[in-house]
Design a protein around this motif. Structure first.
Motif, short mmCIF file in Angstrom:
data_model
loop_
_atom_site.label_atom_id
_atom_site.label_comp_id
_atom_site.label_asym_id
_atom_site.label_seq_id
_atom_site.Cartn_x
_atom_site.Cartn_y
_atom_site.Cartn_z
N THR A 135 0.85 -1.18 0.00
CA THR A 135 0.00 0.00 0.00
C THR A 135 0.90 1.24 0.00
O THR A 135 2.12 1.14 0.14
N VAL A 136 0.29 2.42 -0.12
CA VAL A 136 1.08 3.65 -0.16
C VAL A 136 1.88 3.81 1.13
O VAL A 136 3.09 4.11 1.09
N SER A 137 1.25 3.62 2.28
CA SER A 137 1.96 3.79 3.56
C SER A 137 3.07 2.75 3.71
O SER A 137 4.17 3.07 4.20
N GLU A 138 2.81 1.51 3.29
CA GLU A 138 3.83 0.46 3.37
C GLU A 138 5.00 0.76 2.44
O GLU A 138 6.16 0.56 2.79
N PHE A 139 4.67 1.26 1.24
CA PHE A 139 5.73 1.60 0.30
C PHE A 139 6.62 2.72 0.84
O PHE A 139 7.85 2.65 0.78
N LEU A 140 5.99 3.77 1.38
CA LEU A 140 6.74 4.92 1.87
C LEU A 140 7.66 4.56 3.03
O LEU A 140 8.69 5.22 3.24
N SER A 141 7.33 3.51 3.77
CA SER A 141 8.17 3.10 4.90
C SER A 141 9.23 2.09 4.49
O SER A 141 10.09 1.72 5.30
N TRP A 142 9.21 1.64 3.21
CA TRP A 142 10.15 0.64 2.75
C TRP A 142 11.51 1.29 2.45
O TRP A 142 11.56 2.41 1.96
N PRO A 143 12.63 0.61 2.74
CA PRO A 143 13.95 1.16 2.40
C PRO A 143 14.05 1.48 0.91
O PRO A 143 13.51 0.75 0.08
#
Length: 436
Positions: A329-337
């Motif tokens: 998701t957008v939030s998961e992507f933004l927190s990914w290295p």
């Protein structure tokens, strides 16, 4: 008050700007909704997704190749504002076709036999529409604007176009597909209403008989237009740039899904970043050039674009080493290295691309005779579309051969070098010709 601000207050510019903005918004709401729905909800392997993306791109581009000569003649020999209104009226019908395809695909009714053919038919007709509007949106500017306003007007049109692409892309990625089907019909009606406010733009020169033989007319148009060295190199530079763009856009949806494991909302975010970047580049180059039409910054801009493409490729390879197992998701992507690095690379590609191409379009409308401006843009569209179709076919061939989409990024980066060489040749021709 800046030139740009003044133009946005003028009826000689504002209705055209709004019409083009709505047109770009609607095109991209439809195209993005269609591609994202098919890639994420219909197909389930990278090869099929890449092939569909390439076929869709080729269908949209093909009308530019075969109809641009006729479009250019019409724009120079008839009232440009009247043509805009006719085309925008036709858009309502073609969006009804596209909306029907989206609705059927959403409901799962005859997806392969009816829904997807309707979607591709509407996309092809959207390409026809853009073919006839393309020569007008640039050629009408020197007719309604002063010479020192043309670059600012071109930059505003480009920036507005990409802001509209941004809005359409955001909506397509976030709203349900059935809402998109209704939205494209409503927007086409509003676009027609704004087109009725565009001031008349009658032909400047003697009205000649139209040549309806599209092959003969296309050959003659290209031959007659390419005599001027500055126009010749400007068209070649633009064409090669859009070849790079075509390949990147074909690669992008399957790469986002299968390499970056991005959900369709994240893929929409990527396209938003790209659109914002082009808008920034379009306005920035106008500020750097201070209203002067010049290819001075074009070679360096496209070299920078190639560097960012290589950086994007490297980050994608690093991403694969620690690839998520499910769509983010957008939030998961933004927190990914590395997520921020991915987005910065995309922004850099787009800003550099906007800085490269905007002065070249202004070149075409200011270095040719005013009565042939639309035909010059049409000749540019013929060569652009031929180059983009070639790029689409190359991407299709690579996908068919099983070359991973991420590796195809290197092809785009390599093409930037040749585009920089063309930009340098154009700048030399500009210096030799001297100021207007």
């Amino acid at each position: 008050m800046t030139t740009s601000t003044q133009l946005l207050r003028q009826r000689r510019f504002l209705p055209l700007f709004c019409t083009q903005l709505l047109n770009a918004f609607n095109d991209n709401l439809y195209k993005t909704a269609m591609v994202l729905f098919v890639v994420y909800s219909v197909y389930n392997d990278e090869s099929s997704e890449g092939m569909f993306s390439a076929v869709a791109s080729a269908l949209f581009i093909f009308p530019f190749f075969v109809l641009s000569a006729l479009a250019g003649q019409l724009a120079d020999m008839r009232d440009k504002a009247r043509i805009i209104r006719i085309v925008k009226m036709c858009e309502i019908g073609l969006m009804l076709i596209g909306a029907s395809g989206l609705y059927l695909a959403w409901r799962g009714i005859a997806v392969d036999t009816l829904a997807i053919p309707l979607l591709l038919l509407a996309l092809f007709l959207t390409g026809v529409q853009s073919t006839f509007l393309g020569p007008i949106k640039y050629a009408i500017l020197p007719q309604h604007l002063e010479r020192n306003e043309v670059l600012a007007g071109t930059g505003l049109v480009e920036a507005g176009t990409y802001i509209a692409i941004l809005a359409g892309t955001i909506l397509a990625g976030w709203i349900p597909v059935e809402w998109a089907a209704g939205g494209i019909i409503i927007t086409s009606v509003v676009g027609y209403l704004t087109s009725r406010q565009v001031p008349a733009a009658p032909p400047i020169a003697k009205v000649e008989k139209l040549d309806w033989h599209i092959i003969r007319a296309s050959i003659a148009l290209v031959r007659n237009t390419m005599n001027d060295r500055q126009i010749y190199y400007a068209i070649l530079s633009i064409s090669f740039f859009w070849t790079i763009g075509a390949v990147l856009f074909i690669q992008f949806p399957p790469l986002a899904k299968n390499t970056l494991m991005a959900s369709k909302e994240v893929a929409s975010l990527f396209l938003v970043i790209f659109s914002v970047g082009v808008a920034i580049g379009s306005v920035s180059v106008n500020a750097l050039l201070k209203g002067t039409v010049s290819a001075r910054y074009s070679p360096a801009s496209v070299i920078a674009m190639g560097i960012f493409v290589v950086a994007f490729y490297v980050v994608c390879r690093l991403w694969q080493a620690d690839q998520p197992t499910e769509l983010l998701t957008v939030s998961e992507f933004l927190s990914w290295p590395l997520a921020s690095v991915i987005m910065l690379c995309l922004l850099g590609i787009a800003v550099a691309g906007g800085m490269f191409v905007v002065p070249l379009y202004a070149f075409l409308t200011t270095r040719c005779s005013p009565d042939a401006a639309a035909r010059t843009i049409a000749a540019n569209n013929i060569i652009n579309s031929g180059a983009m179709v070639a790029g689409s076919l190359a991407a299709m061939a690579l996908s068919a051969l099983g070359v991973p989409v991420v590796e195809q990024l290197l092809l785009s980066a390599a093409m930037c070098l040749f585009s920089a060489w063309l930009g340098q040749r154009l700048h030399r021709a500009e210096l030799e010709a001297g100021p207007l």
